[in-house]
Scaffold this motif. Structure first.
Motif, PDB file in Angstrom:
ATOM      1  N   ASP A 176     -20.821 -14.350  -7.211  1.00 50.17           N
ATOM      2  CA  ASP A 176     -20.709 -15.251  -7.754  1.00 50.17           C
ATOM      3  C   ASP A 176     -20.205 -14.870  -9.063  1.00 50.17           C
ATOM      4  O   ASP A 176     -21.166 -14.449 -10.138  1.00 50.17           O
ATOM      5  CB  ASP A 176     -21.910 -16.110  -7.789  1.00 50.17           C
ATOM      6  CG  ASP A 176     -21.777 -17.331  -8.713  1.00 50.17           C
ATOM      7  OD1 ASP A 176     -20.545 -17.757  -9.194  1.00 50.17           O
ATOM      8  OD2 ASP A 176     -22.358 -18.455  -8.578  1.00 50.17           O
ATOM      9  N   ALA A 177     -18.822 -14.535  -9.510  1.00 49.62           N
ATOM     10  CA  ALA A 177     -18.532 -13.881 -10.647  1.00 49.62           C
ATOM     11  C   ALA A 177     -19.284 -14.393 -11.820  1.00 49.62           C
ATOM     12  O   ALA A 177     -19.412 -13.472 -12.641  1.00 49.62           O
ATOM     13  CB  ALA A 177     -16.944 -14.009 -10.944  1.00 49.62           C
ATOM     14  N   ILE A 178     -19.302 -15.571 -12.305  1.00 47.97           N
ATOM     15  CA  ILE A 178     -20.063 -16.203 -13.480  1.00 47.97           C
ATOM     16  C   ILE A 178     -21.287 -16.962 -13.172  1.00 47.97           C
ATOM     17  O   ILE A 178     -21.675 -17.634 -14.008  1.00 47.97           O
ATOM     18  CB  ILE A 178     -18.727 -16.979 -14.354  1.00 47.97           C
ATOM     19  CG1 ILE A 178     -18.506 -18.249 -13.772  1.00 47.97           C
ATOM     20  CG2 ILE A 178     -17.627 -16.368 -14.797  1.00 47.97           C
ATOM     21  CD1 ILE A 178     -17.651 -19.208 -14.385  1.00 47.97           C
TER      22      ILE A 178
ATOM     23  N   ALA B 244     -25.138 -20.239  -3.600  1.00 51.84           N
ATOM     24  CA  ALA B 244     -24.066 -20.884  -2.609  1.00 51.84           C
ATOM     25  C   ALA B 244     -23.521 -19.527  -1.949  1.00 51.84           C
ATOM     26  O   ALA B 244     -22.849 -18.689  -2.306  1.00 51.84           O
ATOM     27  CB  ALA B 244     -23.056 -21.454  -3.397  1.00 51.84           C
ATOM     28  N   PRO B 245     -23.791 -19.597  -0.601  1.00 49.56           N
ATOM     29  CA  PRO B 245     -23.377 -18.100   0.120  1.00 49.56           C
ATOM     30  C   PRO B 245     -21.906 -18.138   0.496  1.00 49.56           C
ATOM     31  O   PRO B 245     -21.292 -17.052   0.559  1.00 49.56           O
ATOM     32  CB  PRO B 245     -23.892 -18.407   1.621  1.00 49.56           C
ATOM     33  CG  PRO B 245     -25.192 -19.318   1.343  1.00 49.56           C
ATOM     34  CD  PRO B 245     -24.843 -20.298   0.274  1.00 49.56           C
ATOM     35  N   ASP B 246     -21.285 -19.315   0.344  1.00 42.94           N
ATOM     36  CA  ASP B 246     -19.745 -19.174   0.784  1.00 42.94           C
ATOM     37  C   ASP B 246     -19.099 -20.009  -0.318  1.00 42.94           C
ATOM     38  O   ASP B 246     -18.647 -20.956  -0.311  1.00 42.94           O
ATOM     39  CB  ASP B 246     -19.403 -19.715   2.019  1.00 42.94           C
ATOM     40  CG  ASP B 246     -17.777 -19.453   2.390  1.00 42.94           C
ATOM     41  OD1 ASP B 246     -17.326 -18.769   1.562  1.00 42.94           O
ATOM     42  OD2 ASP B 246     -17.412 -20.325   3.224  1.00 42.94           O
TER      43      ASP B 246
ATOM     44  N   THR C 281     -20.144 -14.545   0.221  1.00 47.73           N
ATOM     45  CA  THR C 281     -18.839 -14.434  -0.389  1.00 47.73           C
ATOM     46  C   THR C 281     -18.232 -15.086  -1.611  1.00 47.73           C
ATOM     47  O   THR C 281     -18.915 -16.251  -1.534  1.00 47.73           O
ATOM     48  CB  THR C 281     -17.827 -14.697   0.930  1.00 47.73           C
ATOM     49  OG1 THR C 281     -17.838 -15.801   1.023  1.00 47.73           O
ATOM     50  CG2 THR C 281     -17.929 -13.528   2.113  1.00 47.73           C
ATOM     51  N   GLY C 282     -17.526 -14.564  -2.275  1.00 49.72           N
ATOM     52  CA  GLY C 282     -17.429 -15.324  -3.523  1.00 49.72           C
ATOM     53  C   GLY C 282     -16.209 -14.809  -4.296  1.00 49.72           C
ATOM     54  O   GLY C 282     -15.205 -14.222  -3.780  1.00 49.72           O
TER      55      GLY C 282
END
Length: 329
Positions: free
Chosen positions: A104-106, A129-131, A95-96
């Motif tokens: 991870d948007a960027i 990073a998963p969260d 999730t991000g």
């Protein structure tokens, strides 16, 4: 290789890993006779110049297709034997702050690097990073308690070993706070994949499991068995003379005390064995119910051997009630 313009904890951690990597471009890779190779490139995806020139990675497997790690999908790899993209399954939920295809948007906490490239195999490392919605990322100032080890578990590592016969061995390791859990060879998900003309075939999946392991004894010095006076509380730290776990015993009442931090660092001591503390995460906690009820004057004694000059207060013993009352040595 990827260079983010924004500065954050995860970016700094990533930079220490990839700083010395060697970049292989498409032009370099194509100069050899082999049709099995990997190279860094930049695919047609606009991330508003958030990354560098060689931010994506492609593994070319002859005329069969290519295995691609790219920014557009936060480096979740896909197999492309033709125009169709076949993605590997996400084994850890992510999730991000981005859309489902790019959580991870960027890509501030996601990157890939080429570990090995030879005619026999290609190894790619993917870290993420998963969260990203964890307070460790969204509110670092508030959540940081001085224990940097608590952030180790925020990342996941995946390794893809690709061979010319289109077989892929995928190893997935979720971050751990304790180093012995991270180093456990069975604490990883292992998948064997086959890349075919019609997609990705999962041949086998082995789930991660933790082993209960004890570490080898430490060759200590002769242990002092008796003090000058009868102490109210005595931590000998001699447990490492036999197989150790992450506990030590208080010698007067026999209370079992957990050794906190990312690892238990046992060493030879002046008497028996001793504990080495890393200065960030290590600690031994005596349960409050096991503490002596002292009403008068008392003395605290400790044998210590500082390994370097401290830049701040270096606590040896800390006994307090919600930081409102107590004492510290």
């Amino acid at each position: 290789m990827k260079h983010n313009k924004s500065t954050c904890l995860c970016c700094l951690l990533a930079a220490t890993v990839i700083g010395g990597a060697t970049v292989t471009t498409a032009d370099d890779a194509g100069n050899g006779a082999s049709d099995f190779y990997a190279y860094y490139t930049r695919l047609e995806y606009d991330d508003h110049n958030n990354t560098g020139q060689y931010a994506d990675l492609i593994v070319k497997i002859g005329t069969d297709g290519r295995f691609v790690f790219c920014r557009e999908f936060s480096y979740l790899p896909y197999w492309q034997p033709s125009e169709t993209k076949y993605f590997v399954e996400r084994l850890l939920p992510v999730t991000g702050d981005g859309p489902p295809e790019r959580p991870d948007a960027i890509n501030k906490c996601s990157y890939v690097r080429l570990i090995e490239s030879s005619p026999d195999k290609i190894v790619v490392h993917w870290r993420y990073a998963p969260d990203l919605n964890s307070p460790h990322f969204t509110d670092f100032q508030r959540t940081y308690s001085g224990d940097i080890g608590s952030y180790f578990a925020d990342y996941a590592e995946e390794y893809f070993t690709i061979t010319p016969d289109r077989r892929v061995t995928r190893e997935v390791k979720k971050g751990c706070y304790r180093l012995n859990e991270w180093n456990d060879p069975l604490n990883k998900i292992t998948q064997i994949l086959e890349l075919t003309a019609s997609g990705i075939k999962v041949l086998s999946t082995t789930q991660a499991r933790l082993q209960r392991q004890t570490r080898d004894p430490v060759a200590g010095a002769p242990a002092v068995k008796q003090g000058v006076e009868s102490p109210a509380l005595w931590m000998r730290f001699d447990e490492a003379l036999s197989a150790q776990e992450d506990f030590t015993k208080e010698s007067v009442k026999g209370a079992k005390c957990r050794i906190g931090g990312v690892a238990s660092y046992w060493r030879k001591g002046v008497s028996g064995t001793c504990l080495s503390f890393d200065g960030y995460t290590s600690r031994v906690t005596v349960p409050s119910r096991e503490l002596p009820n002292i009403r008068g004057d008392f003395t605290i004694e400790a044998w210590i051997a500082p390994q370097e000059y401290p830049w701040n207060w270096s606590g040896i013993v800390d006994h307090d009630l919600d930081k409102r009352a107590g004492y510290r040595l």
